[in-house]
Scaffold this active site. Structure first.
Site, PDB file in Angstrom:
ATOM      1  N   GLY A 104       0.799  -1.316   0.051  1.00 12.62           N
ATOM      2  CA  GLY A 104      -0.138  -0.152  -0.199  1.00 12.62           C
ATOM      3  C   GLY A 104       0.426   0.881   0.345  1.00 12.62           C
ATOM      4  O   GLY A 104       2.716   1.608  -0.123  1.00 12.62           O
TER       5      GLY A 104
ATOM      6  N   ALA B 285       1.612   3.060   2.679  1.00 12.46           N
ATOM      7  CA  ALA B 285       2.734   3.550   3.848  1.00 12.46           C
ATOM      8  C   ALA B 285       3.942   2.444   3.566  1.00 12.46           C
ATOM      9  O   ALA B 285       5.564   3.172   4.295  1.00 12.46           O
ATOM     10  CB  ALA B 285       2.019   2.484   5.436  1.00 12.46           C
TER      11      ALA B 285
ATOM     12  N   LYS C  80      -4.387  19.102  -6.335  1.00 17.62           N
ATOM     13  CA  LYS C  80      -4.988  19.960  -4.532  1.00 17.62           C
ATOM     14  C   LYS C  80      -4.910  21.193  -4.577  1.00 17.62           C
ATOM     15  O   LYS C  80      -3.426  21.371  -4.345  1.00 17.62           O
ATOM     16  CB  LYS C  80      -4.975  19.125  -3.813  1.00 17.62           C
ATOM     17  CG  LYS C  80      -5.841  19.248  -2.577  1.00 17.62           C
ATOM     18  CD  LYS C  80      -5.446  18.635  -1.435  1.00 17.62           C
ATOM     19  CE  LYS C  80      -5.903  18.674  -0.128  1.00 17.62           C
ATOM     20  NZ  LYS C  80      -6.080  17.435   1.084  1.00 17.62           N
TER      21      LYS C  80
END
Length: 519
Positions: free
Chosen positions: A14, A16, A82
């Site tokens: 993932g 992490a 963003k």
């Protein structure tokens, strides 16, 4: 004799796991003959959570450092730009169809409040009636118009307005996997860990897998998610829950397509408050990630799903929702013996301010910077790491709670309970008491490792309508002319940016077609 640390084993993939592998591989230069080896063991049977799609601007530094091309990243990970977050209905419920909102941008242009604080002059009425976020940051106005943070001619990772990304978390993990294995020298083993073995001194000596046999290591990074297979289950480091402070313990999520290929892509996360929680709305290139985070003590799954579907509208009518149970809190220690927890193994606080990936980056950067090459050095590094991340997570809890506890909403028991002083940490109550008569200043943020800085607190406090009475303290803020000049500079820059910047979608389409210049 020294006992060298030569083999690092990361358990779990993932975001992490693979960010840990990438940063450690690059910072420790593992391709050098005298460096360490890094092995990542990832279960083929456990999918990653794949929900966290928001990042902080630090991710740009990380991607640059590990050598990923920004155009490749944006294209492969379906990423969009963003510039902050809009908070809707956090301080008031909708009235006659009208919602309240404020913006938390990623930067305040021309100045940081640490150097010159506009807030007291705004509170005193010297700078007009413009909302604080629009007064203090061009980015608030630019982002809410759906504009991008840069031009097609701006080089990779450079910015006109500070930015991070919204991204497809599964695609991001896939990109990191390929990059780590093919370019950074990380060994990837796809297998399930069936047993964790300890040496006589209590350190982890190896992990036994179902396919690849016994994998020995000197330092273990636990990225096994909320299971915390190494630090929690094996080494017994306890979990400190925060459900008495942050109530949201469940999320429902789905992916919602756009109405058309030309639909606007929001340049910010949209967090909308509801009766028992809040919805996130994150725009990627081809779809929106939408979810509802809520308290199961204040609503039920059926009602929650209806709130989510009402918010998402017709485009989500036939889409199944995914339920995610959230265990909020953090470990009593993050580094114990020869094991460090990163990501959800270490802590998890609801994704309101998208801090999860930043804290992964911060944790791995500290491991790399303080990396102990022998076991004798480990206790001191362990102590420093635990002290630093205890502070970081406690400060994160305070900041997330701030969004709830200063609300003037009392329309449901959820909001009543969130504003009850019994649910507010003493550390935050002390600050709020002081800020009733003096605006936050740099003296309230005296630790270099605080994840949320002065500007972040100012945007939330005064976006939520927090009252600071300066009646007896106006003489302490004599620089009215300088404050007005800074406002004029921000207004002028805002006009220039609005006239020059493309829309978020237009820039992304051009980047995919033409690429970006490299520095």
């Amino acid at each position: 004799m020294k006992k060298r640390i030569n083999d690092v084993v990361i358990v779990g993939g993932g975001t992490a796991g693979w960010l840990s592998a990438a940063l450690l591989a690059k910072k420790l230069n593992i391709l050098a003959p005298d460096s360490v080896n890094i092995t990542l063991v990832e279960s083929p049977d456990i999918p990653i959570m794949g929900v966290g799609e928001g990042t902080w601007p630090t991710i740009r530094t990380t991607l640059q450092e590990i050598g990923i091309d920004e155009v490749e990243f944006i294209t492969f990970c379906e990423a969009s730009f963003k510039q902050g977050a809009e908070f809707v209905n956090w301080s008031n419920t909708p009235t006659n169809g009208q919602s309240s909102s404020y913006f938390h941008p990623l930067n305040a242009v021309f100045h940081a409040s640490y150097d010159f604080n506009l807030a007291p002059y705004w509170l005193a009425g010297e700078l007009g009636e413009m909302p604080y976020d629009q007064l203090a940051a061009s980015q608030s106005r630019v982002s809410q118009l759906g504009l991008a943070p840069k031009l097609i001619t701006t080089p990779q990772y450079q910015a006109i307005q500070n930015y991070s990304y919204h991204l497809n978390a599964n695609k991001f993990a896939e990109l990191l996997t390929k990059h780590c294995v093919e370019k950074l020298g990380v060994k990837h083993i796809s297998a399930n860990v069936t047993q964790v073995n300890l040496s006589v001194d209590g350190n982890i000596s190896s992990v036994l897998t179902d396919i690849a046999g016994d994998i020995k290591g000197d330092l273990f990074i636990d990225c096994s998610g909320s299971k915390a297979l190494l630090l929690g289950e094996t080494l017994g480091v306890k979990w400190k829950g925060i459900s008495d402070i942050i109530f949201n313990d469940t999320a429902l999520a789905f992916q919602v397509p756009y109405q058309s290929d030309t639909s606007p892509i929001a340049s910010n996360t949209i967090a909308t408050a509801h009766d028992a929680g809040w919805t996130w709305d994150i725009g990627l290139q081809t779809r929106r990630g939408v979810g509802y985070v809520y308290s199961s003590q204040h609503t039920n799954d059926v009602e929650a799903e209806q709130v989510l579907r009402n918010y998402a509208g017709k485009m989500a009518e036939d889409i199944d929702v995914r339920k995610i149970n959230l265990n909020l809190g953090y470990r009593e220690k993050f580094w114990h013996k020869n094991c460090v927890a990163i990501g959800m193994s270490a802590a998890f606080i609801e994704p309101l301010e998208a801090s999860a990936i930043f804290l992964i980056e911060a944790g791995v950067n500290m491991i790399a910077d303080q990396f102990p090459r022998d076991f004798a050095a480990m206790p001191y590094v362990e102590k420093k790491f635990n002290n630093t991340f205890s502070l970081r997570w406690q400060k994160s809890v305070d900041f997330i709670k701030l969004h709830y506890c200063i609300s003037n909403r009392r329309d449901t028991q959820y909001w009543v309970d969130n504003c009850d002083p019994k649910s507010i940490p003493d550390s935050l109550q002390e600050k709020l008491a002081h800020w009733q008569y003096h605006p936050p200043s740099k003296h309230d943020f005296d630790n270099a490792f605080e994840p949320f800085v002065l500007d972040s607190y100012l945007f939330v406090l005064y976006g939520m309508g927090f009252k600071t009475n300066l009646a007896d303290n106006l003489s302490a803020f004599p620089h009215v002319a300088q404050a007005k000049m800074k406002k004029q500079q921000i207004d002028k820059l805002t006009e220039q940016l609005i006239s020059q910047l493309p829309s978020n979608r237009d820039l992304i389409d051009k980047i995919k077609q033409y690429g970006m210049a490299k520095l």
